[in-house]
Motif scaffolding. Structure first.
Motif, PDB file in Angstrom:
ATOM      1  N   GLY A 117       0.690  -1.154  -0.049  1.00 36.11           N
ATOM      2  CA  GLY A 117      -0.062   0.057   0.009  1.00 36.11           C
ATOM      3  C   GLY A 117       0.877   1.304  -0.176  1.00 36.11           C
ATOM      4  O   GLY A 117       1.874   1.269   0.724  1.00 36.11           O
ATOM      5  N   LEU A 118       0.456   2.281  -0.822  1.00 30.25           N
ATOM      6  CA  LEU A 118       1.461   3.446  -1.041  1.00 30.25           C
ATOM      7  C   LEU A 118       0.494   4.573  -0.704  1.00 30.25           C
ATOM      8  O   LEU A 118      -0.564   4.954  -1.158  1.00 30.25           O
ATOM      9  N   VAL A 119       0.768   5.196   0.488  1.00 36.26           N
ATOM     10  CA  VAL A 119       0.181   6.634   0.813  1.00 36.26           C
ATOM     11  C   VAL A 119       1.148   7.604   0.096  1.00 36.26           C
ATOM     12  O   VAL A 119       2.490   7.735   0.614  1.00 36.26           O
ATOM     13  N   LEU A 120       0.736   8.583  -0.847  1.00 33.96           N
ATOM     14  CA  LEU A 120       1.595   9.786  -1.113  1.00 33.96           C
ATOM     15  C   LEU A 120       0.933  10.979  -0.381  1.00 33.96           C
ATOM     16  O   LEU A 120      -0.449  11.224  -0.443  1.00 33.96           O
ATOM     17  N   ALA A 121       1.839  12.027   0.211  1.00 26.75           N
ATOM     18  CA  ALA A 121       1.308  13.206   0.742  1.00 26.75           C
ATOM     19  C   ALA A 121       2.014  14.463  -0.019  1.00 26.75           C
ATOM     20  O   ALA A 121       3.344  14.509  -0.200  1.00 26.75           O
ATOM     21  N   ALA A 124       2.180  -7.899   3.105  1.00 29.34           N
ATOM     22  CA  ALA A 124       1.303  -6.672   2.833  1.00 29.34           C
ATOM     23  C   ALA A 124       1.978  -5.571   3.946  1.00 29.34           C
ATOM     24  O   ALA A 124       1.657  -5.770   5.290  1.00 29.34           O
ATOM     25  N   VAL A 125       2.306  -4.399   3.313  1.00 27.69           N
ATOM     26  CA  VAL A 125       2.574  -3.387   4.292  1.00 27.69           C
ATOM     27  C   VAL A 125       2.263  -2.034   3.495  1.00 27.69           C
ATOM     28  O   VAL A 125       1.686  -1.789   2.467  1.00 27.69           O
ATOM     29  N   THR A 126       2.145  -0.818   4.482  1.00 30.60           N
ATOM     30  CA  THR A 126       1.773   0.268   3.809  1.00 30.60           C
ATOM     31  C   THR A 126       2.749   1.284   4.056  1.00 30.60           C
ATOM     32  O   THR A 126       3.006   1.602   5.218  1.00 30.60           O
ATOM     33  N   LEU A 127       3.189   1.768   2.978  1.00 29.27           N
ATOM     34  CA  LEU A 127       4.176   2.699   2.972  1.00 29.27           C
ATOM     35  C   LEU A 127       3.860   4.148   2.683  1.00 29.27           C
ATOM     36  O   LEU A 127       2.874   4.160   1.972  1.00 29.27           O
ATOM     37  N   LEU A 128       4.729   5.028   3.148  1.00 22.14           N
ATOM     38  CA  LEU A 128       4.369   6.543   3.053  1.00 22.14           C
ATOM     39  C   LEU A 128       5.359   7.268   2.257  1.00 22.14           C
ATOM     40  O   LEU A 128       6.724   7.105   2.508  1.00 22.14           O
ATOM     41  N   PRO A 155      -3.098   1.853  -4.309  1.00 21.38           N
ATOM     42  CA  PRO A 155      -3.161   3.224  -3.541  1.00 21.38           C
ATOM     43  C   PRO A 155      -3.740   2.953  -2.103  1.00 21.38           C
ATOM     44  O   PRO A 155      -4.575   2.049  -1.745  1.00 21.38           O
ATOM     45  N   ALA A 156      -3.409   3.803  -1.100  1.00 21.90           N
ATOM     46  CA  ALA A 156      -3.673   3.751   0.276  1.00 21.90           C
ATOM     47  C   ALA A 156      -3.915   5.033   0.790  1.00 21.90           C
ATOM     48  O   ALA A 156      -3.538   6.242   0.142  1.00 21.90           O
ATOM     49  N   THR A 157      -4.676   5.351   2.036  1.00 19.79           N
ATOM     50  CA  THR A 157      -4.989   6.706   2.120  1.00 19.79           C
ATOM     51  C   THR A 157      -4.144   6.822   3.807  1.00 19.79           C
ATOM     52  O   THR A 157      -3.605   5.828   4.543  1.00 19.79           O
ATOM     53  N   LEU A 158      -4.216   8.161   4.010  1.00 21.33           N
ATOM     54  CA  LEU A 158      -3.539   8.446   5.527  1.00 21.33           C
ATOM     55  C   LEU A 158      -4.488   7.462   6.514  1.00 21.33           C
ATOM     56  O   LEU A 158      -3.737   7.208   7.699  1.00 21.33           O
ATOM     57  N   ALA A 159      -5.766   7.513   6.316  1.00 20.79           N
ATOM     58  CA  ALA A 159      -6.233   6.848   7.166  1.00 20.79           C
ATOM     59  C   ALA A 159      -6.042   5.320   7.358  1.00 20.79           C
ATOM     60  O   ALA A 159      -5.861   4.707   8.383  1.00 20.79           O
ATOM     61  N   ASP A 160      -5.668   4.604   6.251  1.00 20.90           N
ATOM     62  CA  ASP A 160      -5.033   3.582   6.044  1.00 20.90           C
ATOM     63  C   ASP A 160      -3.928   3.347   6.893  1.00 20.90           C
ATOM     64  O   ASP A 160      -3.505   2.492   7.936  1.00 20.90           O
ATOM     65  N   ALA A 161      -2.964   4.053   6.711  1.00 25.00           N
ATOM     66  CA  ALA A 161      -1.554   4.288   7.331  1.00 25.00           C
ATOM     67  C   ALA A 161      -1.753   4.405   9.066  1.00 25.00           C
ATOM     68  O   ALA A 161      -1.187   3.776   9.842  1.00 25.00           O
ATOM     69  N   VAL A 162      -2.550   5.362   9.282  1.00 22.24           N
ATOM     70  CA  VAL A 162      -2.673   5.713  10.763  1.00 22.24           C
ATOM     71  C   VAL A 162      -3.635   4.557  11.556  1.00 22.24           C
ATOM     72  O   VAL A 162      -3.090   4.306  12.510  1.00 22.24           O
ATOM     73  N   GLY A 163      -4.304   3.724  10.664  1.00 23.68           N
ATOM     74  CA  GLY A 163      -5.259   2.899  11.284  1.00 23.68           C
ATOM     75  C   GLY A 163      -4.445   1.340  11.349  1.00 23.68           C
ATOM     76  O   GLY A 163      -5.013   0.428  12.231  1.00 23.68           O
ATOM     77  N   ALA A 164      -3.500   1.063  10.664  1.00 19.82           N
ATOM     78  CA  ALA A 164      -2.837  -0.240  10.699  1.00 19.82           C
ATOM     79  C   ALA A 164      -2.004  -0.179  12.054  1.00 19.82           C
ATOM     80  O   ALA A 164      -2.000   0.648  12.523  1.00 19.82           O
ATOM     81  N   PRO A 165      -2.024  -1.606  12.441  1.00 19.24           N
ATOM     82  CA  PRO A 165      -1.200  -1.748  13.552  1.00 19.24           C
ATOM     83  C   PRO A 165       0.232  -1.012  13.513  1.00 19.24           C
ATOM     84  O   PRO A 165       1.048  -1.372  12.826  1.00 19.24           O
ATOM     85  N   PRO A 166       0.245  -0.026  14.544  1.00 21.21           N
ATOM     86  CA  PRO A 166       1.569   0.820  14.438  1.00 21.21           C
ATOM     87  C   PRO A 166       2.706   0.021  15.055  1.00 21.21           C
ATOM     88  O   PRO A 166       2.635  -0.959  16.028  1.00 21.21           O
ATOM     89  N   THR A 167       4.028   0.012  14.520  1.00 22.88           N
ATOM     90  CA  THR A 167       5.160  -0.466  14.909  1.00 22.88           C
ATOM     91  C   THR A 167       5.893   0.563  16.028  1.00 22.88           C
ATOM     92  O   THR A 167       5.901   1.938  15.905  1.00 22.88           O
TER      93      THR A 167
END
Length: 763
Positions: free
Chosen positions: A187-191, A433-437, A466-478
């Motif tokens: 998953g890719l979040v772009l800001a 599967a990971v979500t990257l920013l 494509p991923a969203t900021l909500a996806d990144a914030v809501g995923a289990p944090p490291t």
């Protein structure tokens, strides 16, 4: 293909050049010897250097390759030196084995210890022509099918330029193989920051708004690049406010642009106003993030005509104020953001404790640069827990490639950076599967054309989803650790000076009935000078800050006391004249205070005064004489009505001679009495002369009458004094008259005649 021995030598040379690239990445530099016959000494930097000779490797077609087939590759040579490069040789090589993980990629892109444990095959070689200073050229190669494997997910490429046997520059890169599908795309979040270049003003001028929102303007290109794309957009509220405060006077293009922004379906969140540096505000000790105080000082009611018969009209995102009046501060800044809890500080500026400060200000989730965080390893989810706070951390590999692609100056450079980006995503997608920013640089808006191309190249989703900021914030944090990187001490000190200057203006503004014309623009301009974009222009920022500080001092010094020479006090009660100057374009209210240095003079009270705009006014401060006479220093100062000191005090010397008042009164009274007495004497003498003259005239008339009458000879003479007192008809004594006192005239000749002889008394 050249013979084997030549190939081995060149492979070793390429590995040596790659080692040189690693040294450059550590901040080292190296130089080549002067080229025989060349016009000067050529300083060759490594591939990633901004200056010097730079090589860029990219697929000739697209941003990935189909390994196991003939592949067309381009190499761009840029001569960023001041000297021409002589003709030489450009060599292209391929990693003998495919790159399967991040460790191998690191070894290929930045080999250590002077070489690499990865095998390399030279696949092509071309002669290069001489290249003038500042020029660029692109050469194309074809990699044979047998040089790459269809099973390799990522292919490593290297290039090196030799001139007269000396290594000039080298480059290494990675390219994704389209023939190896990614089973679990990351998953890719772009800001993306929607901002404008740094300005020293808290509102964007109308002419710039018109230019930047024109069809090919800066803001229009940014909106075109990200609108509708899987990109979270951080919006600078200054852009929205600058359009709204103009009302009907706003450029038509700006109004249309704002409507487009309101209709944009992307995730949107507010940056700090003017994209002000949040970390610096935390580190300078503020209680909360700064916000604009208001906009009423720049809103012209004439630009907001009231329609009495209409109900307020709601528009998308509140793009247009409701009819019926001017908008207040809340209306100017109001926007339909997706979320408002995001803090996006500048790269590598966050220090220990800053995350707590962000959260206390309502910014509970921070976007952090990879250099600001430690731990996590490769392919770690963007979501993190740091110092007990929520954060999303940008991936270093993705972000570096993303920013290089957005800032690329040529098509070859863009394809090379985008190819590296897709290769990094291809490797990330092979694991769980990971979500990257990935974050664009704050200056990305200046290269919005490449932003659009880069986002479009990632749209097919082969390498990432494509991923969203909500996806990144809501995923289990490291759980990760903050790498505390406080800002430069000198910068913090300058910001502290600016905050002190703003406080001085706020205190001084009490001299106005409405402080908004001073305090509102001061706060907005302060925020503009805290813009993160100034990091790329340190000298310009320092100069702008200095100018702003001088201007703030001019404001606080604009109301002052005009110095005067010594004054003389001779009365027991009098007034000291004090002249006040107001350089502001607004009337001010001040209180004049006078403090004597000793008891010879007593100040009875302070005096309030109103000084009109850009004028002077003189007031009288009542004083009373104290004990004795002599010199007194009067310390004259101004305060605002609430007691805040205004300007600097002025010392006026005074000479007190209060006992002169009684002496002067005595002298004046004596003079008055003398003048009055002299007047009386003169009046008495005048009246006496007048009476004497009357008596003389009467006697003369009687004598003339007797002398000229018909019985003058027979009439008996009047008795005259003989020295004894005469008696009147009643027998009372009559004062004697001296013969010398009587003079008569004899007819018209006017000759004097003697008075008749005196006769004796009547018996």
């Amino acid at each position: 293909m050249p013979d084997e021995s030549t190939s081995h030598r060149r492979v070793r040379r390429l590995l040596g050049l790659a080692a040189g690239a690693a040294s450059a990445a550590l901040g080292l530099s190296w130089f080549i010897a002067p080229i025989a016959g060349s016009p000067g000494v050529l300083a060759a930097a490594a591939a990633e250097s901004v200056e010097g000779v730079r090589l860029t490797i990219a697929p000739a077609d697209g941003t990935a390759i189909a390994a196991g087939q003939p592949v067309r590759i381009q190499v761009e040579i840029v001569n960023g030196t001041d000297d021409a490069i002589r003709a030489g040789t450009l060599t292209l090589a391929v990693a003998t084995d495919g790159l399967d993980d991040r460790a191998e990629v690191d070894a290929w892109l930045a080999p250590a210890d002077g070489g690499s444990n990865l095998g390399t095959d030279e696949v092509a070689e071309r002669a290069t022509a001489s290249l003038a200073a500042g020029a660029a050229t692109t050469l194309e190669f074809t990699i044979p099918a047998e040089a790459t494997s269809a099973e390799d997910p990522v292919v490593g490429l290297a290039a090196g330029l030799d001139v007269d046997g000396d290594a000039v520059s080298t480059a290494t890169t990675i390219v994704a193989n389209t023939r190896v599908p990614v089973e679990t795309p990351a998953g890719l979040v772009l800001a993306f920051p929607l901002t404008v270049p740094p300005l020293a003003t808290g509102l964007i001028p109308a002419d710039r708004l018109e230019s930047w929102t024109a069809p090919n303007g800066l803001l229009t290109r940014q909106l075109d690049a990200v609108s509708g794309a899987p990109v979270a957009v951080g919006i600078d509220p200054r852009v929205i406010a600058s359009i709204r405060v103009l009302g009907d006077a706003a450029p038509e293009s700006a109004v249309e642009w704002l409507a487009r922004l309101a209709a944009m379906p992307n995730e949107v969140f507010p940056l700090a106003y003017a994209d002000a540096d949040l970390a610096a505000q935390a580190q300078v000790g503020l209680d909360a993030p700064l916000e604009p105080l208001g906009f009423e000082d720049v809103i012209d009611p004439a630009d907001f005509p009231a329609d009495a018969g209409e109900e307020p009209v709601a528009t998308d995102g509140g793009a247009t104020p409701a009819p019926g009046g001017t908008p207040d501060t809340a209306a100017v800044l109001d926007w339909d953001y997706t979320r408002t809890d995001i803090a996006w500080p500048a790269d590598e500026t966050v220090a220990t404790g800053d995350l707590d400060w962000f959260a206390e200000g309502g910014l509970t989730t921070a976007i952090l640069s990879p250099g600001n965080v430690e731990g996590g390893g490769d392919d770690t989810n963007a979501g993190a827990r740091i110092e007990g706070r929520t954060a999303v951390v940008a991936d270093a590999r993705v972000t570096d490639a993303l920013r290089d692609a957005a800032a690329a100056s040529s098509d070859t450079a863009w394809r090379g950076a985008t190819a590296r980006l897709t290769a990094e995503l291809a490797l990330a997608g092979h694991d769980d599967a990971v979500t990257l920013l990935g974050t664009f640089a704050r200056s990305a808006g200046l290269e919005a054309d490449r932003v659009e191309e880069t986002v479009a190249a990632l749209a097919p989703g082969q390498w990432a989803r494509p991923a969203t900021l909500a996806d990144a914030v809501g995923a289990p944090p490291t759980s990760r650790t903050l790498a505390s990187t406080p800002e430069d001490r000198q910068r913090i000190e300058n910001i502290d000076r600016m905050l002190q200057a703003e406080r001085s203006v706020q205190e001084f503004s009490d001299v106005l009935a409405d402080p908004a014309p001073l305090t509102f623009p001061t706060r907005r301009d302060l925020l503009a000078l805290l813009d993160v974009g100034w990091f790329d222009q340190p000298e310009e920022w320092t100069s702008s800050v200095g100018t702003w500080l001088v201007d703030r001092r001019a404001v606080t010094d604009s109301v002052s006391i005009v110095p005067t020479s010594s004054v003389l006090v001779v009365a027991s009660e009098t007034g000291i004249p004090i002249t006040i100057e107001n350089d502001l374009p607004y009337p001010v209210d001040v209180v004049v205070e006078v403090a004597p240095s000793n008891g010879r003079l007593i100040v009875e009270e302070t005096v309030e005064a109103t000084v009109e705009a850009e004028s002077r006014s003189t007031v009288q401060v009542p004083v009373a004489a104290g004990v004795g006479s002599g010199e007194v220093n009067l310390e004259v100062s101004l305060t605002s009505p609430d007691g805040t000191p205004v300007g600097t005090s002025v010392r006026i010397p005074a000479n007190v001679q209060a006992d002169w008042e009684g002496l002067g009164a005595t002298v004046l009274a004596a003079i008055a009495v003398a003048v009055f007495a002299i007047g009386l004497i003169r009046a008495f003498r005048r009246r006496r002369r007048d009476r004497t003259a009357e008596t003389t005239d009467t006697d003369a008339a009687d004598t003339s009458s007797r002398a000229d009458g018909p019985d003058a000879t027979s009439r008996p003479a009047e008795p005259e004094s003989t020295g004894r007192d005469a008696l009147d008809e009643q027998g009372s004594p009559v004062a004697a008259t001296s013969p010398d006192d009587v003079v008569t005239s004899d007819g018209p000749t006017g000759d004097a005649v003697p008075a008749p002889e005196p006769r004796g008394p009547i018996e």
